[in-house]
Design a protein around this motif. Structure first.
Motif, mmCIF file in Angstrom:
data_model
loop_
_atom_site.group_PDB
_atom_site.id
_atom_site.type_symbol
_atom_site.label_atom_id
_atom_site.label_comp_id
_atom_site.label_asym_id
_atom_site.label_seq_id
_atom_site.Cartn_x
_atom_site.Cartn_y
_atom_site.Cartn_z
ATOM 1 N N ARG A 171 -2.513 10.999 -4.711
ATOM 2 C CA ARG A 171 -3.286 9.761 -4.817
ATOM 3 C C ARG A 171 -3.738 9.517 -6.253
ATOM 4 N N ARG A 182 -2.905 6.228 -8.388
ATOM 5 C CA ARG A 182 -3.971 5.404 -8.973
ATOM 6 C C ARG A 182 -3.769 5.241 -10.482
ATOM 7 N N THR A 195 -2.902 7.219 5.174
ATOM 8 C CA THR A 195 -3.211 6.141 4.229
ATOM 9 C C THR A 195 -3.594 6.721 2.878
ATOM 10 N N THR A 197 0.837 -1.193 0.000
ATOM 11 C CA THR A 197 0.000 0.000 0.000
ATOM 12 C C THR A 197 0.875 1.248 0.000
ATOM 13 N N PHE A 222 -12.455 9.326 -0.337
ATOM 14 C CA PHE A 222 -11.150 9.438 0.305
ATOM 15 C C PHE A 222 -11.040 10.795 0.995
ATOM 16 N N GLN A 252 -3.364 4.603 -0.780
ATOM 17 C CA GLN A 252 -3.928 3.748 -1.819
ATOM 18 C C GLN A 252 -3.302 2.358 -1.747
ATOM 19 N N GLY A 253 -4.152 1.351 -1.602
ATOM 20 C CA GLY A 253 -3.676 -0.019 -1.578
ATOM 21 C C GLY A 253 -3.450 -0.580 -2.977
ATOM 22 N N PRO A 278 -7.599 -1.065 -7.451
ATOM 23 C CA PRO A 278 -8.383 -1.440 -6.277
ATOM 24 C C PRO A 278 -8.770 -0.210 -5.466
ATOM 25 N N GLU A 279 -9.835 -0.345 -4.693
ATOM 26 C CA GLU A 279 -10.363 0.723 -3.845
ATOM 27 C C GLU A 279 -10.984 1.829 -4.703
ATOM 28 N N LYS A 280 -12.026 2.419 -4.201
ATOM 29 C CA LYS A 280 -12.731 3.462 -4.938
ATOM 30 C C LYS A 280 -11.961 4.776 -4.874
#
Length: 200
Positions: A119, A123, A59, A19, A140, A61-62, A134-136
């Motif tokens: 971010r 992404r 945190t 991440t 955020f 982005q994974g 992954p992840e929306k």
């Protein structure tokens, strides 16, 4: 409040996860503010897990679990991120004051636009390599948690402690993003750095 440390889907002891975070090594003012909140929350005892300076993070982005994500893809994501983040200038942020979340005491980050820019670049870099991200993208909110709820219980005593505080927000310089390999085996987010990517 509810216990933050329930095992979320896919997580278990021993699992590791790739991440992206912003971290705060050497950011003395962030450490000062976190220490002040740790001290204020200490009378609540085991209701909270305070976060040591070493593990303070924002945190971002994974990517995916180790063992399910090809390491060559992770290296390719880092390469793509290096190219994109080179065009994002380093910037200053203000962190705090605290906001009470159902699972944490967290500090919002202002301005949040530059954090969203980092971010977004990350992404796009993941999308370049994996196709899907992954992840929306939505929902955020940049924040730094200073303590996680370690038990269920009423919110009023915590809210009362926070309402009585008048702490000076912290100033921080954001000059890089870190890709880390994280785990939560010890009721704490702990990690090793996989790559540190400087901003422009």
């Amino acid at each position: 409040m509810r216990n933050h440390w329930w095992w979320r889907s896919g997580w278990s002891e021993g699992r590791r996860f790739y991440t992206w975070h912003l971290t705060f090594e050497g950011q003395d003012d962030v450490h000062r503010l976190a220490a002040e909140y740790r001290s204020a929350l200490a009378p609540l005892g085991d209701a909270f897990t305070p976060i040591p300076d070493r593990w303070l993070h924002l945190t971002m982005q994974g990517i995916g679990f180790v063992g399910e994500t090809k390491e060559q893809d992770v290296h390719a994501i880092v390469d793509a991120a290096q190219a994109r983040l080179a065009s994002v200038p380093a910037f200053d942020v203000q962190i705090g004051p605290a906001v009470l979340d159902p699972e944490a005491v967290l500090l919002h980050v202002h301005p949040d636009g530059p954090v969203h820019a980092i971010r977004g670049a990350i992404r796009e870099s993941i999308g370049d390599v994996l196709g899907e991200v992954p992840e929306k993208a939505e929902g955020f909110t940049p924040h730094v948690s200073v303590a996680y709820s370690a038990a269920g219980g009423p919110v009023e005593p915590i809210a009362q402690v926070l309402t009585g505080l008048d702490l000076t927000p912290a100033q921080a310089r954001i000059s890089s993003a870190e890709l880390i390999v994280i785990h939560r085996d010890n009721q704490m987010y702990e990690w090793e750095t996989f790559a540190n990517v400087p901003l422009g």
